[in-house]
Design an enzyme around this catalytic site. Structure first.
Site, PDB file in Angstrom:
ATOM      1  N   GLY A   1       0.861  -1.180   0.000  1.00 38.02           N
ATOM      2  CA  GLY A   1       0.000   0.000   0.000  1.00 38.02           C
ATOM      3  C   GLY A   1       0.890   1.220   0.000  1.00 38.02           C
TER       4      GLY A   1
ATOM      5  CG  ASP B   1     -13.651 -12.226 -21.071  1.00 34.41           C
ATOM      6  OD1 ASP B   1     -12.717 -13.049 -21.162  1.00 34.41           O
ATOM      7  OD2 ASP B   1     -13.487 -11.025 -20.819  1.00 34.41           O
TER       8      ASP B   1
ATOM      9  CE  LYS C   1      -9.304 -12.001 -21.731  1.00 34.38           C
ATOM     10  NZ  LYS C   1     -10.471 -11.127 -21.938  1.00 34.38           N
TER      11      LYS C   1
ATOM     12  CD  GLU D   1       3.217  -8.076  -5.329  1.00 31.81           C
ATOM     13  OE1 GLU D   1       3.982  -8.738  -4.607  1.00 31.81           O
ATOM     14  OE2 GLU D   1       2.891  -6.908  -5.070  1.00 31.81           O
TER      15      GLU D   1
ATOM     16  CG  HIS E   1       5.975  -5.148  -4.353  1.00 29.48           C
ATOM     17  ND1 HIS E   1       4.668  -5.095  -3.950  1.00 29.48           N
ATOM     18  CD2 HIS E   1       6.523  -3.953  -4.040  1.00 29.48           C
ATOM     19  CE1 HIS E   1       4.420  -3.906  -3.416  1.00 29.48           C
ATOM     20  NE2 HIS E   1       5.529  -3.192  -3.449  1.00 29.48           N
TER      21      HIS E   1
ATOM     22  CB  CYS F   1       5.255  -3.945   0.320  1.00 23.71           C
ATOM     23  SG  CYS F   1       5.890  -2.294   0.045  1.00 23.71           S
ATOM     24  CE1 TYR F   2       1.005   1.178   5.618  1.00 27.18           C
ATOM     25  CE2 TYR F   2      -0.667  -0.539   5.517  1.00 27.18           C
ATOM     26  CZ  TYR F   2      -0.189   0.637   6.066  1.00 27.18           C
ATOM     27  OH  TYR F   2      -0.892   1.260   7.057  1.00 27.18           O
TER      28      TYR F   2
END
Ligand code: XMP
Length: 518
Positions: free
Chosen positions: A58, A230, A373, A173, A171, A85-86
């Site tokens: 954040g 989709d 997705k 990710e 991070h 992180c945050y």
């Protein structure tokens, strides 16, 4: 195991753009995940019966007055917790460690030194991660082992295996942390002790079952097909669940690319056996677009006409029978984004998100609303949809209408369609489809430039190639396409498409540029 009763790994969103990405990475580690806002109370979190918690990054300092706080009771629920992180700092603060303003900020690529521990054991001792922090953890909470450090973060990672808790300052990710997915996976399986069972094959089965339950034995449904992944996958799922009680509707608004209508009418129907009605509304759309040049005005005109033509098509599809359900290919990112996350500016109005009129009386069937997705694609493959549909690049609802800079006319659509087809063919031939997220081809209809062809002076239009890589369309980078491929595309377009005498390459990332030109 269904999505309703499968315990999610909950990603608590502390307001950065990373929470969704973390949730995706958890799915990639084959565990079901959901995003919850940081305002969720311990009781609300408990009610979701989560398998583990991940506290996201954040933008704030934990000591700022308006910093989003972590309800300390959340850490007393006895759940495995991973702070990022945050979230790492908030967790430190709540568990009695120290977060301080060290004056040693780190942004971007950073090296960490690994000291051991379950998360980093066996990974290269000094390796690259992606950092973005001002404050740093200077003392881990009691009972936690410090397992990595960097120049600006004396405590860059810690863990307490017994308590099933761990955290990292960086991070994991993002792709700039090359070992990040491994570290996240280790938290989930080794520290939280979870079994990775979330796979495409069983997702499809569960979703079909859920649609059957929702629509019941006699309910009828309709589904608008856009030609995109989709809606095709949503329709295929519902078709499996309720067969002929589903009618698919395809509005040809004339803003499609070459071959798209055929893909729906032939390939989709052949693969699914779905009942399909196509309506030809090309003339209606062109007349509504006449004289319109401003991008948002175009989107509004297309969106409004789309609803009208869809309603006409639905009336025809219903043939006097009661239809209760409308199938939509809403995905999880749309759900998270429309779920409020504060401060997201409306950069462009996307007409197919929430664009239905208020008086629509259908109940919505949204079988993909918890999927990302790549999961939708995997489910599509599982259902036997052909690769031309499943691997299709994202294409905007307003279609080529927002890729003609200037007024949309039939001639211009034809020019753009021809150029787009050549670009697509050559990119596929060069084997670049996997690498490219999407490649808008744009006609600068209001611009002319001088050229020469066969001793003749020309005064034609430029075509812009906009190939981008992206993970979620929120950010993007331009693709470094090999020169030979660019040369082929350029030569073919200028030779084969009358009116076009110049091909240019867009080398702008997003931000600052958006992916589409309008
Ligand atoms: P931008 O241009 O905002 O695009 O970077 C992000 C993604 O959204 C698609 N896009 C749209 N999709 N209706 C849609 O359904 C729209 O009006 C629209 N505008 C952009 C774009 O193709 C990219 O994938």
């Amino acid at each position: 195991m269904t999505q309703q009763n499968q315990s999610p790994v909950l990603v608590v969103d502390f307001g950065a753009q990373y929470a969704q990405l973390i949730a995706r990475r958890v799915r990639e580690a084959h565990l079901y995940s959901e995003v919850v806002p940081h305002t969720a109370t311990a009781a609300e979190i408990k009610a979701k019966n989560p398998a583990a918690l991940i506290l996201s990054g954040g933008p704030s300092s934990v000591y700022a007055d308006n910093a989003p706080k972590l309800d300390p009771e959340i850490l007393e629920l006895g759940l495995p917790v991973f702070g990022i992180c945050y979230g790492f700092q908030a967790m430190t603060d709540a568990l009695g460690g120290t977060v301080a303003e060290t004056g040693n900020r780190e942004y971007g690529r950073t090296q960490i030194q690994v000291a051991g521990g379950v998360l980093h054991n066996g990974l290269t001792q000094t390796h690259q991660v992606w950092m973005s922090h001002g404050d740093a953890v200077t003392a881990a909470p009691e009972g936690f082992e410090v397992t990595a450090s960097s120049e600006g973060a004396p405590v860059a990672a810690f863990e307490n295996v017994e308590k099933h808790m761990a955290g990292v300052q960086y991070h994991p990710e993002v792709l700039h942390s090359p070992h990040g997915q491994e570290v996240l996976s280790r938290f989930l399986t080794q520290i939280a002790g979870l079994k990775p069972t979330w796979t495409a094959a069983n997702i499809a089965e569960q979703l079909i079952e859920q649609v059957r339950e929702q629509v019941g034995e006699t309910g009828r449904a309709i589904c608008g097909l856009s030609g995109g992944v989709d809606s095709a996958v949503a329709a295929a799922l519902v078709q499996r669940a309720i067969g002929d009680r589903l009618t698919c509707v395809f509005v040809d608004h004339g803003l499609l690319r070459a071959g798209e209508r055929e893909q729906v009418e032939q390939d989709f129907v052949a693969a699914t056996g779905a009942k399909l009605i196509t309506v030809d509304e090309r003339a209606a759309f062109l007349s509504k677009l006449s004289g319109v040049t401003e991008p948002e005005a175009k989107r509004k005109a297309i969106g409004a006409e789309f609803i009208r033509s869809f309603e006409r098509a639905v009336a025809q599809a219903m043939e006097g029978q009661q239809v209760d359900f409308l199938v939509q290919g809403t995905l999880y990112p749309d759900v998270v984004e429309s779920g409020g996350g504060s401060g997201t500016a409306n950069i462009k109005s996307h007409h197919n998100v929430g664009g239905l009129p208020d008086d629509v009386e259908f109940k919505l069937v949204e079988p993909l609303r918890l999927l990302f997705k790549d999961e939708v694609r995997a489910v599509g493959r599982e259902l036997g949809l052909p690769d031309v549909i499943v691997s299709r690049q994202p294409f905007p609802g307003p279609g080529l209408g927002i890729r003609i800079i200037g007024e949309v006319t039939e001639d211009r659509l034809e020019t753009l369609r021809a150029a787009d087809q050549i670009a697509r063919e050559e990119l596929t031939t060069a084997g670049l489809d996997e690498q490219i997220w999407q490649c808008p081809v744009v006609l600068l209809a209001d611009v002319r430039s001088v050229g020469v062809q066969g001793d003749q002076r020309t005064y034609g239009h430029p075509i812009v190639l906009r190939p981008v890589t992206s993970e979620d369309a929120m950010t993007a980078d331009w693709v470094r396409i090999p020169y030979e491929t660019l040369e082929k595309i350029s030569t073919r377009i200028t030779n084969e498409v009358a009116e076009v005498n110049r091909v240019v390459l867009d080398v702008t990332s997003k931000p600052p540029g958006t992916i589409e030109w309008e």
